[in-house]
Design a protein around this motif. Sequence first.
Motif, PDB file in Angstrom:
ATOM      1  N   MET A 195       0.830  -1.212   0.000  1.00  0.00           N
ATOM      2  CA  MET A 195       0.000   0.000   0.000  1.00  0.00           C
ATOM      3  C   MET A 195       0.867   1.266   0.000  1.00  0.00           C
ATOM      4  O   MET A 195       0.615   2.233  -0.706  1.00  0.00           O
ATOM      5  N   GLN A 196       1.903   1.228   0.841  1.00  0.00           N
ATOM      6  CA  GLN A 196       2.810   2.376   0.935  1.00  0.00           C
ATOM      7  C   GLN A 196       3.532   2.600  -0.395  1.00  0.00           C
ATOM      8  O   GLN A 196       3.749   3.736  -0.820  1.00  0.00           O
ATOM      9  N   LEU A 197       3.911   1.463  -1.053  1.00  0.00           N
ATOM     10  CA  LEU A 197       4.588   1.560  -2.352  1.00  0.00           C
ATOM     11  C   LEU A 197       3.679   2.181  -3.405  1.00  0.00           C
ATOM     12  O   LEU A 197       4.109   3.027  -4.199  1.00  0.00           O
ATOM     13  N   LEU A 198       2.400   1.808  -3.371  1.00  0.00           N
ATOM     14  CA  LEU A 198       1.431   2.371  -4.317  1.00  0.00           C
ATOM     15  C   LEU A 198       1.236   3.864  -4.071  1.00  0.00           C
ATOM     16  O   LEU A 198       1.116   4.650  -5.016  1.00  0.00           O
ATOM     17  N   THR A 199       1.225   4.254  -2.790  1.00  0.00           N
ATOM     18  CA  THR A 199       1.062   5.667  -2.439  1.00  0.00           C
ATOM     19  C   THR A 199       2.247   6.493  -2.946  1.00  0.00           C
ATOM     20  O   THR A 199       2.074   7.580  -3.498  1.00  0.00           O
ATOM     21  N   LYS A 200       3.453   5.961  -2.749  1.00  0.00           N
ATOM     22  CA  LYS A 200       4.652   6.661  -3.219  1.00  0.00           C
ATOM     23  C   LYS A 200       4.646   6.792  -4.737  1.00  0.00           C
ATOM     24  O   LYS A 200       5.009   7.836  -5.290  1.00  0.00           O
ATOM     25  N   LYS A 201       4.227   5.714  -5.416  1.00  0.00           N
ATOM     26  CA  LYS A 201       4.178   5.746  -6.873  1.00  0.00           C
ATOM     27  C   LYS A 201       3.153   6.759  -7.362  1.00  0.00           C
ATOM     28  O   LYS A 201       3.401   7.515  -8.313  1.00  0.00           O
ATOM     29  N   TYR A 202       1.998   6.812  -6.678  1.00  0.00           N
ATOM     30  CA  TYR A 202       0.957   7.778  -7.044  1.00  0.00           C
ATOM     31  C   TYR A 202       1.460   9.200  -6.837  1.00  0.00           C
ATOM     32  O   TYR A 202       1.253  10.072  -7.697  1.00  0.00           O
ATOM     33  N   PHE A 223       4.548  10.216  -6.844  1.00  0.00           N
ATOM     34  CA  PHE A 223       5.586  10.484  -7.848  1.00  0.00           C
ATOM     35  C   PHE A 223       4.963  10.870  -9.188  1.00  0.00           C
ATOM     36  O   PHE A 223       5.384  11.839  -9.829  1.00  0.00           O
ATOM     37  N   LEU A 224       3.938  10.117  -9.602  1.00  0.00           N
ATOM     38  CA  LEU A 224       3.260  10.418 -10.867  1.00  0.00           C
ATOM     39  C   LEU A 224       2.544  11.766 -10.794  1.00  0.00           C
ATOM     40  O   LEU A 224       2.557  12.543 -11.758  1.00  0.00           O
TER      41      LEU A 224
END
Length: 240
Positions: free
Chosen positions: A1-8, A10-11
């Motif tokens: 979940m944290q990885l998805l948040t960081k990716k979001y 970043f985008l």
Amino acid sequence: MQLLTKKYNFLQENAILGLLFSFSIIEVLAELFSFKVILFAFRPLVAILLIYLYWVTSKERNVLFYMTVFFLLLTSIFILFESILFLILGLIGIFTHRILLIFYIIKLNNIKDFVPILIAIIPFVFIFSYLLSISDEIPKGSYYPLVAQNILVSILAGVILSNYFMNDSNNSPWLAIFGLLSTALYFTVFIEKCFLSNLPPTYFRPLAMILYVTSYYSFYRFVIDAETINAKKEAITVTQ
């Protein structure tokens, strides 16, 4: 979940940056061809996007950043009008913006020794005072506002220059870049208004717009860097 948040995040950050520099290119072209309608529509968007970019990327979301860029936003709107009222409001806005900018940089860098700043201010005051004294094209009623502007820009440049040499532990290269670009921006506007006012504005304003956008993007990056450095220092202090 944290990885998805960081990716979001970043985008999202890159999307905002893409919009910021796209609008900047439109502004440069509008300045080049004197499209005032486009200038009015897009110039405030630069400051608005910076505010939103900071909101997305900063963990602190310091109110001083919003206040500083908010007065920049107001000034960018007021200077598009040619009435005396909006000119006065624009001057008040830019003075307030620069005072907040100086205070915010001092606060972020935890500057306590002001002697190096006073020494660093002197050459900038001398240069701008000399240029002002030899100018024959100062607009009527602009002398004292220009003196005040010269003093504030000299203080800002002095703060940044002294910090670069005296504060190694809290230095961000983005602050030096911001100082260089913002001083170049003011110098460009100063030369245009006081020495080459007979030339068409399209000679200088596209360059001024490029310096405006890149300098305040550098300021945003400096703030993010400084917040990260200060957070790490606080974490080390707490663990000790």
